[in-house]
Design an enzyme around this catalytic site. Structure first.
Site, PDB file in Angstrom:
ATOM      1  N   ASP A 280       0.771  -1.340   0.030  1.00  0.00           N
ATOM      2  CA  ASP A 280      -0.044  -0.090   0.150  1.00  0.00           C
ATOM      3  C   ASP A 280       0.809   1.206  -0.109  1.00  0.00           C
ATOM      4  OD1 ASP A 280      -2.365   1.401  -0.103  1.00  0.00           O
ATOM      5  OD2 ASP A 280      -3.468   0.163   1.457  1.00  0.00           O
TER       6      ASP A 280
ATOM      7  N   ASP B  72      -9.555   3.528  -3.774  1.00  0.00           N
ATOM      8  CA  ASP B  72     -10.096   2.274  -3.394  1.00  0.00           C
ATOM      9  C   ASP B  72     -11.851   2.268  -3.724  1.00  0.00           C
ATOM     10  OD1 ASP B  72      -8.077   1.702  -1.821  1.00  0.00           O
ATOM     11  OD2 ASP B  72      -8.856   2.245   0.077  1.00  0.00           O
TER      12      ASP B  72
END
Length: 680
Positions: A183, A238
C-alpha cells in the site's frame, strides 16, 4: 481513497500522505474509437513485461478480506482457513481462484526487539506460517499486506515496511507467502518509484516467487513505469460497494488497456460482488467488466455468508475464461455514447469477447458489428452468450436491449460451424415506460432476427405486476421472421388507479425456432415507473420524489449535505459560508432523475462543493433534459462560492442532475444542489 464517514479507518490518514490524489477521468467519448484488429497492439512495447519471472501470466484470482471485514475481530485465522475450505468445497479453486490474501490489521502495532513483524496473537495464535501451511495444503496460495510507508493505512498504526524492506520480505518468504499487496500510506514523501522498486529488489533477494501488487492508487501513473517493478498496479482509489464507486473506477481503468499484458496488469481494485450494496444485475456488470478488462479477480465478500447468486456470479467459468485468456489483452472501448458502451477484448483463439454495457438507469439498445470489434468478414458468426451459456448464429450484428445498469457479455467468432446454432434474436421495447396510474400507456415490442437463418414460429408476450392490464393491439405471432426483420407488437399498459409512484417490473418473453426445429426461449426484464406530474408553480427538488438516484458514496440526501453513509447523516448545506435550508446533497459520481412530464419550463440552483470537506473536492454540475445537456458548470472547487445555474427544460419529460468528479478523483467530492427549484 476511503472516506471517513463510510470506510472507517483505512487509507484515510490523509495528513500523512503526500500531496496530490488519484486521477479519475469520466469518459464522455470512446477512448479507442478504432476497432481492435487481430494481432494489433495499440501501444507498441507498452505491454512488454521486464520482470519476465513467469508470475501472474494471467490476472491473479483469489480473495482479500478487506471489503467484507475491514479491521473487525472476525478477520482471523479461522476465517482465512474457512475461505480456503470454501474455495475447494464451492468449486472456486476449480474455477481458477488461487490466492487467499490477508489485508491490513494482521500484525501487532509494534515490531519486536529485533525489528521483526509480529503477527497478532489473538487473530493468528499459530502465526502466519501455520496459516500459509494450511492454505498450501489445499493447493492454494497465501497473500499478505503491508504499506510502502512507516505505518500501514489503519489508524491503529501497524508497522509499514519503509526502511525495513529486506527484513520484512525475508519474513514473508520464510512464512511461505506467495503474494504481497504493498500500500501507499504514511510514505513520508519518498519517491514512489524508489519505494516500490526497493521492495521489488527485496522480494527478489528472498529467492521465493512472490506476486507483487503495487497499491499506490494510480497517484504516479504506475502503468507508465511499473511493468518492470510489479506484476499488477492499482490504477484508482479504493472501491466501495456502490454503483457510483464501481462505475467511476471502471471509467478510469478503461483507457489504460494498452499498458496491460501477461505479468503486468492494471488493477481497478477488488470485487464487491456479494457485499449487498448493489443488485445482482449490477454485480454481474461488475464481474463482466472486470473480466473484459483483464483485471485481477479478488473476491471481496465473506464467502461464509454468500448467497447462491453470489457463487453463481463468481464461479461463471465462461466469464472467467475471458479474464484469464492467455493472450492477455485488456478490452478496449469500441464506442461510448449516451451511457451505451461497447468494449471488445481480443482473445487468443481469434474470437472477441464483447461487453454491451448500459450505465444508465433505463433499458437501452446497444449495438455493434463483428467487423467493428475486429473480426474478419464471414458469411455468419457464432455468438455465445456467457451468462445464458447458449450459442446462436448472427449475420454480423451484435446488439441487445440491455437492462438498466446491466451488461450483456458475449463471445463472437468467425466459426464455420455457425449454422449448427439457432439464429440470435434481439428483444426490444420502444415508447416511454413512464406512466400515470389509471391512464393507458402505449409501448411497442420488437423481436428482431439477427441471425443468418430465419426465425420461425415466433411468438411474444408482455406481462406486468398483478392487477395491471397489459393488452396487445397487434399480432403477437409470426410464422417466419427473416434475417434483419422483426415482429413488432403494439401494447397498452395500464397501472390500476391509486398505484403508488415507483418502479415496477415488466417482463418481455419471446419464443422462436431454428430451421431444425429447436425451440429457443428469450426473456428481457424491463421496468415501468408510475409517476405523478410535478405540481404547478415553483417547487424545491428536495421536496419532490425522484425517478432514480445513484451516488458515489452514501445515498442522495434531501435538504442536507451528503454524509457518505446512512440516510440522514448529512449536515446543513453550506457553500462558501452560506447555509441553505433546501437542496440536494450528493457525492460524485452522481445522477438524479426527476419526471417533469413536459409541464415544466425552468430549473435553477446554486451549486458548489460543501464546506464540510475543507479545501478538498472538485466537481462539475450538468443538467440534462430528455438526453440533451441543457446547462453545465466548469470545474468547481471548495474555494469557490456557490455558482448559479439555470436551465431551460421546456417540454422535457425527464430531467437529470449529474455531478462528475471534475476530471481528477472522487475524494471528498461533496456536491450541493442548493435551493434547487423547478418551475412548472
Amino acid at each position: 481513497m476511503r472516506h471517513p464517514h463510510t470506510r472507517t479507518i483505512r487509507r484515510r490518514v490523509l495528513g500523512t500522505l503526500t500531496a496530490g490524489l488519484l486521477c479519475t477521468a469520466g469518459l464522455a467519448v470512446p477512448v479507442v474509437a478504432a476497432p481492435v484488429q487481430s494481432g494489433a497492439t495499440p501501444v507498441e512495447d507498452a505491454a512488454t513485461p521486464a520482470l519476465a519471472d513467469g508470475l501472474a501470466l494471467t490476472p491473479p484470482m483469489g480473495f482479500n478480506n478487506w471489503n467484507s471485514t475491514h479491521c473487525r475481530a472476525d478477520f482471523n485465522e479461522s476465517m482465512v482457513k474457512g475461505i480456503a475450505d470454501l474455495f475447494v468445497d464451492k468449486g472456486l479453486k476449480a474455477a481458477g481462484y488461487q490466492y487467499v490474501n490477508l489485508d491490513d490489521c494482521w500484525a501487532l502495532p509494534s515490531r519486536d526487539a529485533d525489528g521483526k513483524l509480529v503477527p497478532d496473537p489473538v487473530r493468528f495464535p499459530n502465526g502466519i506460517k501455520a496459516v500459509a501451511d494450511y492454505v498450501h495444503s489445499k493447493g492454494l496460495k497465501l497473500g499478505i499486506y503491508t504499506s510502502a510507508g512507516t505505518k500501514t493505512c489503519n489508524s491503529a498504526g501497524f508497522p509499514g515496511a519503509l526502511g525495513h524492506e529486506y527484513s520484512d520480505a525475508q519474513q514473508f518468504a520464510d512464512w511461505g507467502v506467495d503474494y504481497l499487496k504493498y500500500d501507499n500510506c504514511n510514505n513520508q514523501g519518498v519517491d514512489a518509484k524508489q519505494r516500490y522498486t526497493t521492495m521489488r529488489d527485496a522480494l527478489e533477494a528472498t529467492g521465493r516467487p512472490i506476486v507483487y501488487s503495487i497499491c499506490e492508487w494510480g497517484q504516479n501513473k504506475p502503468w507508465e513505469w511499473a511493468s518492470d517493478v510489479g506484476h499488477l498496479w492499482r490504477t484508482t482509489g479504493d472501491i466501495s460497494d456502490s454503483w457510483g464507486s464501481m462505475l467511476s473506477i471502471l471509467k478510469q481503468n478503461l483507457p489504460l488497456a494498452p499498458y496491460a499484458g501477461p505479468g503486468h496488469w492494471n488493477d481497478p481494485d477488488m470485487l464487491e460482488v456479494g457485499n449487498g450494496g448493489m443488485t445482482d444485475t449490477e454485480y454481474r456488470t461488475h464481474f463482466s467488466m472486470w473480466s473484459v478488462m483483464a483485471a485481477p479477480l479478488l473476491i471481496g465478500s465473506d464467502l461464509r455468508k454468500a448467497s447462491p447468486a453470489t457463487f453463481d456470479i463468481l464461479a461463471n467459468k465462461e466469464v472467467i475464461a475471458v479474464d484469464q485468456d492467455p493472450l492477455g489483452k485488456q478490452g478496449a472501448v469500441v464506442s461510448s455514447e449516451g451511457g451505451r458502451w461497447v468494449v471488445a477484448k481480443e482473445m487468443k483463439d481469434g474470437s472477441r469477447a464483447v461487453a454491451l454495457f448500459n450505465e444508465t438507469g433505463a433499458p437501452q439498445r446497444i449495438a455493434t458489428t463483428a467487423r467493428a470489434v475486429g473480426l474478419p468478414d464471414a458469411d455468419a458468426y457464432t455468438l455465445r452468450d456467457l451468462w445464458q451459456h447458449r450459442s446462436y448464429n448472427t449475420a454480423g450484428a451484435i446488439s441487445a436491449t440491455v437492462p438498466a445498469h446491466g451488461t450483456i457479455l458475449v463471445r463472437v467468432s468467425a466459426d464455420p460451424r455457425w449454422a449448427e446454432n439457432p439464429p440470435a434474436v434481439e428483444l426490444g421495447l420502444s415508447g416511454s415506460p413512464l406512466l400515470q396510474a389509471g391512464k393507458p400507456a402505449g409501448l411497442t415490442t420488437t423481436v428482431t432476427d439477427l441471425g443468418r437463418t430465419p426465425a420461425t414460429r415466433v411468438s411474444v408476450s408482455l406481462s406486468g405486476p398483478e392487477g395491471w392490464t397489459v393488452q396487445a393491439q397487434s399480432p403477437t405471432t409470426a410464422l417466419v421472421v427473416p434475417t434483419g426483420r422483426a415482429l413488432r407488437t403494439a401494447w397498452t399498459v395500464t397501472a390500476p388507479p391509486g398505484t403508488p409512484t415507483g418502479s415496477y417490473d415488466l417482463t418481455l418473453k419471446a419464443t422462436h425456432r431454428s430451421p431444425t426445429g429447436e425451440r429457443v426461449d428469450s426473456t428481457l426484464p424491463l421496468s415501468a415507473s408510475v409517476v405523478v406530474p410535478p405540481p404547478a408553480g415553483t417547487s424545491y427538488l428536495g421536496d419532490l420524489p425522484w425517478l432514480s438516484a445513484t451516488n458515489g458514496y452514501g445515498p442522495v440526501e434531501r435538504n442536507t449535505s451528503n454524509g457518505e453513509s446512512a440516510a440522514g447523516d448529512g449536515h446543513p448545506i453550506t457553500i462558501g459560508g452560506v447555509v441553505y435550508a433546501k437542496g440536494l446533497g450528493v457525492h460524485a459520481q452522481s445522477d438524479v432523475e426527476y419526471y417533469t412530464g413536459g409541464a415544466c419550463t425552468k430549473f435553477t440552483a446554486d451549486v458548489g462543493v460543501d464546506d464540510e470537506k475543507g479545501a478538498k473536492g472538485t466537481v462539475a454540475f450538468e443538467i440534462w433534459a430528455d438526453g440533451t445537456k441543457a446547462a453545465s458548470t466548469g470545474v468547481l472547487t471548495n474555494a469557490m462560492p456557490a455558482q448559479p445555474i439555470t436551465a431551460d427544460v421546456t417540454g422535457a419529460q425527464v430531467i437529470r442532475l449529474v455531478v462528475t468528479n471534475g476530471g481528477d478523483n472522487t475524494d471528498s467530492d461533496h456536491a450541493d444542489w442548493a435551493n434547487a427549484q423547478l418551475s412548472c
